[in-house]
Design an enzyme around this catalytic site. Structure first.
Site, PDB file in Angstrom:
ATOM      1  N   LYS A  16       0.838  -1.202   0.000  1.00 41.86           N
ATOM      2  CA  LYS A  16       0.000   0.000   0.000  1.00 41.86           C
ATOM      3  C   LYS A  16       0.876   1.257   0.000  1.00 41.86           C
ATOM      4  CE  LYS A  16      -0.354  -0.142   5.052  1.00 41.86           C
ATOM      5  NZ  LYS A  16      -1.221  -0.482   6.207  1.00 41.86           N
ATOM      6  N   ARG A  28     -10.555   0.163  14.959  1.00 40.64           N
ATOM      7  CA  ARG A  28     -10.650   1.097  13.827  1.00 40.64           C
ATOM      8  C   ARG A  28     -11.386   0.449  12.658  1.00 40.64           C
ATOM      9  NH1 ARG A  28      -4.725   1.162  10.670  1.00 40.64           N
ATOM     10  NH2 ARG A  28      -4.916  -1.002  10.008  1.00 40.64           N
ATOM     11  N   HIS A  83      -6.263  -7.087  13.181  1.00 41.36           N
ATOM     12  CA  HIS A  83      -5.042  -6.268  13.155  1.00 41.36           C
ATOM     13  C   HIS A  83      -4.627  -5.954  14.586  1.00 41.36           C
ATOM     14  CE1 HIS A  83      -2.048  -3.931  11.105  1.00 41.36           C
ATOM     15  NE2 HIS A  83      -2.451  -2.777  11.570  1.00 41.36           N
ATOM     16  N   ARG A 102       1.576 -10.904   7.179  1.00 45.68           N
ATOM     17  CA  ARG A 102       1.123  -9.757   6.380  1.00 45.68           C
ATOM     18  C   ARG A 102       2.017  -8.542   6.617  1.00 45.68           C
ATOM     19  NH1 ARG A 102      -4.046  -9.421   8.736  1.00 45.68           N
ATOM     20  NH2 ARG A 102      -3.456  -7.505   9.733  1.00 45.68           N
ATOM     21  N   TYR A 162      15.555  31.246   5.750  1.00 42.68           N
ATOM     22  CA  TYR A 162      14.406  32.007   6.245  1.00 42.68           C
ATOM     23  C   TYR A 162      14.475  32.216   7.754  1.00 42.68           C
ATOM     24  CZ  TYR A 162      11.998  31.243   1.799  1.00 42.68           C
ATOM     25  OH  TYR A 162      11.643  31.216   0.476  1.00 42.68           O
ATOM     26  N   CYS A 206      14.070  24.807   3.498  1.00 41.08           N
ATOM     27  CA  CYS A 206      13.127  25.500   2.612  1.00 41.08           C
ATOM     28  C   CYS A 206      12.356  24.468   1.791  1.00 41.08           C
ATOM     29  CB  CYS A 206      13.862  26.435   1.660  1.00 41.08           C
ATOM     30  SG  CYS A 206      15.032  27.543   2.472  1.00 41.08           S
ATOM     31  N   MET A 207      11.514  24.940   0.889  1.00 45.81           N
ATOM     32  CA  MET A 207      10.735  23.994   0.076  1.00 45.81           C
ATOM     33  C   MET A 207      11.647  23.150  -0.815  1.00 45.81           C
ATOM     34  SD  MET A 207       7.577  24.665  -2.539  1.00 45.81           S
ATOM     35  CE  MET A 207       6.584  25.578  -1.379  1.00 45.81           C
ATOM     36  N   ASP A 208      12.719  23.809  -1.352  1.00 46.12           N
ATOM     37  CA  ASP A 208      13.544  23.125  -2.352  1.00 46.12           C
ATOM     38  C   ASP A 208      15.008  23.009  -1.972  1.00 46.12           C
ATOM     39  OD1 ASP A 208      11.224  23.510  -4.171  1.00 46.12           O
ATOM     40  OD2 ASP A 208      11.846  25.603  -3.928  1.00 46.12           O
TER      41      ASP A 208
HETATM   42  C1  LIG Z   1      -0.441  -1.487   6.890  1.00 47.17           C
HETATM   43  C2  LIG Z   1      -0.999  -2.750   7.365  1.00 47.17           C
HETATM   44  C3  LIG Z   1      -0.177  -3.878   7.504  1.00 47.17           C
HETATM   45  C4  LIG Z   1       1.327  -3.822   7.368  1.00 47.17           C
HETATM   46  O1  LIG Z   1       1.864  -3.153   8.484  1.00 47.17           O
HETATM   47  P1  LIG Z   1       3.442  -3.113   8.731  1.00 47.17           P
HETATM   48  O2  LIG Z   1       3.576  -2.602  10.098  1.00 47.17           O
HETATM   49  O3  LIG Z   1       3.995  -2.200   7.697  1.00 47.17           O
HETATM   50  O4  LIG Z   1       3.927  -4.494   8.549  1.00 47.17           O
HETATM   51  C5  LIG Z   1      -0.794  -5.087   7.809  1.00 47.17           C
HETATM   52  N1  LIG Z   1      -2.131  -5.165   8.002  1.00 47.17           N
HETATM   53  C6  LIG Z   1      -2.940  -4.084   7.921  1.00 47.17           C
HETATM   54  C7  LIG Z   1      -4.394  -4.238   8.149  1.00 47.17           C
HETATM   55  C8  LIG Z   1      -2.398  -2.844   7.628  1.00 47.17           C
HETATM   56  O5  LIG Z   1      -3.185  -1.776   7.577  1.00 47.17           O
END
Ligand SMILES: *Cc1c(COP(=O)(O)O)cnc(C)c1O
Length: 375
Positions: A36, A141, A170, A226, A268, A315-317
Site C-alpha cells: 500500500k 478502527r 489487526h 502480512r 528564512y 526551505c521547500m527546495d
Molecule cells: C499497513 C498494514 C499492515 C502492514 O503493516 P506493517 O507494520 O507495515 O507491517 C498489515 N495489516 C494491515 C491491516 C495494515 O493496515
C-alpha cells in the site's frame, strides 16, 4: 545514468526480494506482501514485479491501488485491506480484487455485483468473489466485533456468490515489548474462529501478523503473515528473529558552496547565526520533496562520508548544511539524506526519531517529484 542535481531515491529491488525470502523462510507461512501507499514510497508496481513469485498475495489499502497493480499486469491475488464504499463493488469484481469486509451491506452488494460480470483479466464470466472478513479484536478502527463473528459467518453462507477465503484481525501493539495486549487480541481472535471449518484447500485461512508480529511474535503467524515495513528492510520492533536490509537510499547533490562572515544568519528567519567565518553548502532537497522541515537546525546529511549539520530552516527546495573550512566540497558532490556513504550511515529510524515520528511516515512522505531509480 543521467545525473540531475535534484534529489532522487535509489531502490535496490533485490534487497526487497531478499527480505521477503528471509521472512518466508523464517515464518514458513503464506506471505501477504503489503504494498500500500506505493509500497511505502518504494513503487508498488516495481516491488510487486520482483515479489510476484515469492508473495502468495499482495495487500493494498484502496481499490485504486489494486487496479494500478492489475493494469501493470500483476496477476497474484490482491487483498484490499480496508472495507470500501459500495460504489466500488463493480471494480472490485471486474479486476478480481479480494475485498476485506466488515459490514453486511458491502457483503450483499458484492454478492449482487458478481452476477453477469466478466473478468477484465481473463474475459470469462465471474462465478464467485473471494472475500476476507475483518474482526475487531481491540484495534478499534475496523472489523466486526469479535463476539459477533459466528452469527456474521452464518449469515454470509446465504450469499452464495461469495466465498470466505480469509479471516483477519489487526494488532494494535505488536511493536511494543509488552505482549500482554497482543495476547489478549490473539485470544479474542482464536475464540471467534474456533468453530470455523476449513475446506480441504485450507480455506478460510487466518492472518494477523503485521511486520512487528511477523519478525518477533511467532504465536501470531497463523496461516499467513502480512508484513509491510519489514519487506523494505526496516525493523518496527526492537526484538526480532529475521535479518533485514534497507532497500532505499535518498541522495541529492551540492548546488552551491560559499563562505559567510561571522554574525551572518542562514535561510528564512536567519534562525542559525554563525559565530565565526563558516563554509556552508546548499543541497537540493526540501520539504517540497517530503524532507521533514522539522529537521531544521537538527538533522544531518552525509557528504564525503562525514556527517554535516543542517543549519537554519529547511526551505521547500533547498537545505543548507555546514562544512569544515578545509573541506573540498564542490557543486555536484553527492549528498546522502538516507543511506550509507563510506562508513557513515543515516537511517530512516534516525530521521524518524529526530522528527518525533515513525519510519512509515518518513518513507511515505517522500514526494512525487523525487525520482525513483531502480537497481
Ligand atoms: C499497513 C498494514 C499492515 C502492514 O503493516 P506493517 O507494520 O507495515 O507491517 C498489515 N495489516 C494491515 C491491516 C495494515 O493496515
Amino acid at each position: 545514468m543521467e545525473t540531475k542535481i535534484q534529489s532522487h531515491v535509489e531502490i535496490d529491488l533485490l534487497k526487497i526480494q531478499d527480505n521477503a525470502k528471509a521472512i518466508k523462510a523464517y515464518c514458513n507461512r503464506k506471505l501477504i506482501a503489503v504494498v500500500k501507499a506505493d509500497a511505502y514510497g518504494h513503487g508498488a508496481v516495481q516491488v510487486a514485479d520482483v515479489l510476484h513469485n515469492i508473495a502468495d498475495m499482495f495487500a493494498v489499502a484502496t481499490v485504486e491501488e489494486g487496479i494500478e497493480l492489475r493494469q501493470a499486469g500483476i496477476r497474484n491475488p490482491i487483498l484490499v485491506l480496508f472495507s470500501t464504499l459500495t460504489d466500488t463493488v463493480d471494480e472490485i469484481i471486474s479486476y478480481e480484487l479480494t475485498p476485506t469486509i466488515d459490514n453486511w451491506n458491502l457483503a450483499t452488494r458484492l454478492n449482487e455485483a458478481v452476477l453477469g460480470r466478466n473478468s477484465l483479466l481473463q474475459l470469462v464470466p465471474i462465478e464467485k468473489a473471494y472475500i476476507h472478513l475483518d474482526i475487531n479484536t481491540g484495534m478499534n478502527r475496523s472489523g466486526i466485533p469479535y463476539l459477533e463473528v459466528r452469527d456474521f459467518i452464518d449469515k454470509l453462507q446465504t450469499l452464495n456468490r461469495l466465498e470466505l477465503e480469509g479471516i483477519t484481525t489487526h494488532l494494535a501493539t505488536a511493536d511494543e515489548e509488552d505482549h500482554s495486549f497482543v495476547n489478549l487480541q490473539l485470544q479474542r481472535f482464536v475464540s471467534s474462529i474456533e468453530d470455523v471449518e476449513k475446506s480441504d484447500t485450507g480455506i478460510p485461512f487466518f492472518h494477523v501478523a503485521n511486520s512487528a508480529a511477523t519478525i518477533s511474535i511467532p504465536d501470531s503467524h497463523f496461516d499467513a503473515v502480512r508484513p509491510g515495513l519489514a519487506l523494505y528492510g526496516i525493523y518496527p520492533a526492537s526484538s526480532y528473529f529475521v535479518d533485514l536490509q534497507p532497500a532505499l537510499c535518498w541522495k541529492t547533490h551540492v548546488s552551491w558552496v560559499s563562505m559567510i562572515d561571522s554574525g551572518e544568519g542562514i535561510s528564512y528567519g536567519l534562525t542559525h547565526k554563525v559565530k565565526q567565518p563558516t563554509r556552508i553548502a546548499a543541497i537540493q532537497v526540501g520539504y517540497g520533496d517530503g524532507y521533514p522541515r522539522s529537521l531544521s537546525n537538527k538533522g544531518e546529511v552525509l557528504i564525503n562520508g562525514i556527517r554535516r549539520p543542517i543549519l537554519g530552516r529547511i526551505c521547500m527546495d533547498i537545505t543548507v548544511v555546514g562544512l569544515e573550512t578545509t573541506d573540498h566540497v564542490e557543486i555536484g558532490d553527492e549528498v546522502i539524506l538516507i543511506g550509507k556513504q563510506g562508513d557513515a550511515e543515516i537511517t530512516v529510524d534516525e530521521i524518524a526519531k529526530k522528527t518525533e515520528t515513525i519510519p512509515y511516515e518518513i518513507l511515505t512522505q517522500i514526494g512525487k517529484r523525487v525520482k525513483r531509480i531502480y537497481a
